[in-house]
Motif scaffolding. Sequence first.
Motif, PDB file in Angstrom:
ATOM      1  N   LEU A 120       0.862  -1.175   0.000  1.00 13.43           N
ATOM      2  CA  LEU A 120       0.000   0.000   0.000  1.00 13.43           C
ATOM      3  C   LEU A 120       0.903   1.231   0.000  1.00 13.43           C
ATOM      4  O   LEU A 120       1.824   1.330   0.814  1.00 13.43           O
ATOM      5  CB  LEU A 120      -0.902   0.018   1.237  1.00 13.43           C
ATOM      6  N   ILE A 121       0.653   2.151  -0.903  1.00 17.62           N
ATOM      7  CA  ILE A 121       1.483   3.354  -1.019  1.00 17.62           C
ATOM      8  C   ILE A 121       0.631   4.572  -0.680  1.00 17.62           C
ATOM      9  O   ILE A 121      -0.422   4.800  -1.294  1.00 17.62           O
ATOM     10  CB  ILE A 121       2.079   3.490  -2.432  1.00 17.62           C
ATOM     11  N   VAL A 122       1.082   5.324   0.295  1.00 19.80           N
ATOM     12  CA  VAL A 122       0.392   6.548   0.711  1.00 19.80           C
ATOM     13  C   VAL A 122       1.198   7.731   0.184  1.00 19.80           C
ATOM     14  O   VAL A 122       2.423   7.798   0.397  1.00 19.80           O
ATOM     15  CB  VAL A 122       0.271   6.618   2.244  1.00 19.80           C
ATOM     16  N   ASN A 123       0.548   8.653  -0.475  1.00 17.38           N
ATOM     17  CA  ASN A 123       1.219   9.829  -1.028  1.00 17.38           C
ATOM     18  C   ASN A 123       0.964  11.056  -0.164  1.00 17.38           C
ATOM     19  O   ASN A 123      -0.177  11.324   0.235  1.00 17.38           O
ATOM     20  CB  ASN A 123       0.736  10.085  -2.462  1.00 17.38           C
ATOM     21  N   TYR A 124       2.017  11.787   0.118  1.00 15.99           N
ATOM     22  CA  TYR A 124       1.953  12.969   0.967  1.00 15.99           C
ATOM     23  C   TYR A 124       2.334  14.216   0.173  1.00 15.99           C
ATOM     24  O   TYR A 124       3.030  14.132  -0.844  1.00 15.99           O
ATOM     25  CB  TYR A 124       2.914  12.822   2.149  1.00 15.99           C
ATOM     26  N   GLN A 125       1.915  15.354   0.679  1.00 19.32           N
ATOM     27  CA  GLN A 125       2.238  16.616   0.030  1.00 19.32           C
ATOM     28  C   GLN A 125       3.647  17.086   0.348  1.00 19.32           C
ATOM     29  O   GLN A 125       4.229  17.878  -0.390  1.00 19.32           O
ATOM     30  CB  GLN A 125       1.225  17.700   0.449  1.00 19.32           C
ATOM     31  N   SER A 126       4.224  16.596   1.455  1.00 18.74           N
ATOM     32  CA  SER A 126       5.585  16.982   1.816  1.00 18.74           C
ATOM     33  C   SER A 126       6.210  15.884   2.665  1.00 18.74           C
ATOM     34  O   SER A 126       5.504  15.054   3.252  1.00 18.74           O
ATOM     35  CB  SER A 126       5.601  18.302   2.593  1.00 18.74           C
ATOM     36  N   VAL A 127       7.536  15.870   2.742  1.00 19.81           N
ATOM     37  CA  VAL A 127       8.240  14.913   3.587  1.00 19.81           C
ATOM     38  C   VAL A 127       7.966  15.218   5.057  1.00 19.81           C
ATOM     39  O   VAL A 127       7.867  14.308   5.879  1.00 19.81           O
ATOM     40  CB  VAL A 127       9.754  14.943   3.293  1.00 19.81           C
ATOM     41  N   LYS A 128       7.820  16.478   5.371  1.00 15.92           N
ATOM     42  CA  LYS A 128       7.497  16.865   6.747  1.00 15.92           C
ATOM     43  C   LYS A 128       6.187  16.235   7.184  1.00 15.92           C
ATOM     44  O   LYS A 128       6.053  15.771   8.325  1.00 15.92           O
ATOM     45  CB  LYS A 128       7.411  18.388   6.860  1.00 15.92           C
ATOM     46  N   ASP A 129       5.213  16.189   6.281  1.00 13.11           N
ATOM     47  CA  ASP A 129       3.924  15.565   6.600  1.00 13.11           C
ATOM     48  C   ASP A 129       4.097  14.077   6.911  1.00 13.11           C
ATOM     49  O   ASP A 129       3.384  13.528   7.766  1.00 13.11           O
ATOM     50  CB  ASP A 129       2.952  15.727   5.433  1.00 13.11           C
ATOM     51  N   ILE A 130       5.028  13.415   6.238  1.00 15.66           N
ATOM     52  CA  ILE A 130       5.303  11.995   6.512  1.00 15.66           C
ATOM     53  C   ILE A 130       5.782  11.826   7.949  1.00 15.66           C
ATOM     54  O   ILE A 130       5.277  10.974   8.696  1.00 15.66           O
ATOM     55  CB  ILE A 130       6.358  11.449   5.527  1.00 15.66           C
ATOM     56  N   LEU A 131       6.751  12.651   8.345  1.00 13.30           N
ATOM     57  CA  LEU A 131       7.310  12.541   9.692  1.00 13.30           C
ATOM     58  C   LEU A 131       6.258  12.855  10.752  1.00 13.30           C
ATOM     59  O   LEU A 131       6.183  12.175  11.785  1.00 13.30           O
ATOM     60  CB  LEU A 131       8.513  13.479   9.838  1.00 13.30           C
ATOM     61  N   LEU A 132       5.440  13.846  10.498  1.00 15.36           N
ATOM     62  CA  LEU A 132       4.393  14.215  11.460  1.00 15.36           C
ATOM     63  C   LEU A 132       3.349  13.110  11.583  1.00 15.36           C
ATOM     64  O   LEU A 132       2.865  12.824  12.681  1.00 15.36           O
ATOM     65  CB  LEU A 132       3.728  15.527  11.030  1.00 15.36           C
ATOM     66  N   ASP A 133       3.028  12.464  10.460  1.00 13.01           N
ATOM     67  CA  ASP A 133       2.030  11.397  10.464  1.00 13.01           C
ATOM     68  C   ASP A 133       2.535  10.186  11.246  1.00 13.01           C
ATOM     69  O   ASP A 133       1.802   9.595  12.047  1.00 13.01           O
ATOM     70  CB  ASP A 133       1.693  11.004   9.027  1.00 13.01           C
ATOM     71  N   LEU A 134       3.787   9.807  11.030  1.00 12.81           N
ATOM     72  CA  LEU A 134       4.361   8.670  11.749  1.00 12.81           C
ATOM     73  C   LEU A 134       4.398   8.945  13.254  1.00 12.81           C
ATOM     74  O   LEU A 134       4.110   8.058  14.065  1.00 12.81           O
ATOM     75  CB  LEU A 134       5.771   8.368  11.233  1.00 12.81           C
ATOM     76  N   LYS A 135       4.742  10.160  13.616  1.00 13.39           N
ATOM     77  CA  LYS A 135       4.778  10.518  15.034  1.00 13.39           C
ATOM     78  C   LYS A 135       3.376  10.508  15.630  1.00 13.39           C
ATOM     79  O   LYS A 135       3.164  10.052  16.762  1.00 13.39           O
ATOM     80  CB  LYS A 135       5.417  11.891  15.219  1.00 13.39           C
ATOM     81  N   ALA A 136       2.395  10.970  14.861  1.00  7.00           N
ATOM     82  CA  ALA A 136       1.025  11.077  15.365  1.00  7.00           C
ATOM     83  C   ALA A 136       0.415   9.725  15.689  1.00  7.00           C
ATOM     84  O   ALA A 136      -0.416   9.610  16.592  1.00  7.00           O
ATOM     85  CB  ALA A 136       0.147  11.816  14.351  1.00  7.00           C
TER      86      ALA A 136
END
Length: 314
Positions: free
Chosen positions: A223-239
């Motif tokens: 499953l591939i999730v696409n994000y608008q920015s790399v920062k959003d990836i890090l914030l999502d993993l932390k959340a």
Amino acid sequence: MISVDPKEYRLNKQQIRDSFNKAAAAYDQTALLQQEVCKRLLERLEYIKAAPRVILDLGAGTGQGSFGLAAQYPSAHIISLDLAEKMLLQMRQNIRYQGIVKKLLRWLGQFNPGHENSNHSFVCADAEQLPMQDASVDLIFSNLTIQWCGDLTGLFGEFRRILKPGGLLLFTTLGPDTLKELRASWSMVSDKVHVNQFADMHDIGDALYNVQAENPVMDSERLIVNYQSVKDILLDLKAVGAHNQNSGREKALTGKTRLKSMYQAYEQFRTEAGYPLTYEVLYGHAWNPATPLQHRTDNQTSISLSQLKSSLSS
């Protein structure tokens, strides 16, 4: 490419607990991929003939799996177990909210009480040290939890211990291609561990074989999730509490310069859809055999006299 010592990939259970406790309050709003995988795992039960009386939802989180199991097996006793106590507290709040909705639907004549299940227990414990009696559970359901356990053979040994003969283990976990874009980007700029490592399907299959699980089946999907920015990836993993938990991770705060370099390294993966993040989801199920567990050593197999007597008399 910077190499990393494999010995640094060791999980810290206290930090894992703390991380998921912090994520509990907002987990239902952020853990969208986890919810989708849980939904797909529940759907697999529709094709398995089973009528479990006692079900363990291992790594229950805020309750999506437990609620789905209760709806599918309304007369079963559901045991929701999680390492993080605040996840279980959030589940209890979700249950109270559901109770209010059910009362409203009953008042409107739209609620079928046959789907209500009050036979529900909550246990805060480590999956690798289950506080349960031998042969006490008919079904172990575990969604995206066992990747947080270090000893797969020991873990599956615990599963085998508490499952009744003929009991079913059904689980999902994450494979080694999970977060591969983030792992590759960090490896370009740092020699520290920044991304969790995950066992592959063969390792899991070997662990199931080591405990003599019956008819194990494994398959996978990406499953591939696409994000608008790399920062959003890090914030999502932390959340969702799923950020780096390895002992070899960077101890100090990551500097802005190194973080910016990682962002730049991630550009190689960018597509028109955004910044992709891959999840390799592994699905597995196996049955608990009626025969006692035999302990193998090289060319020998050892079995206790009591186990042998029990096997011969059954």
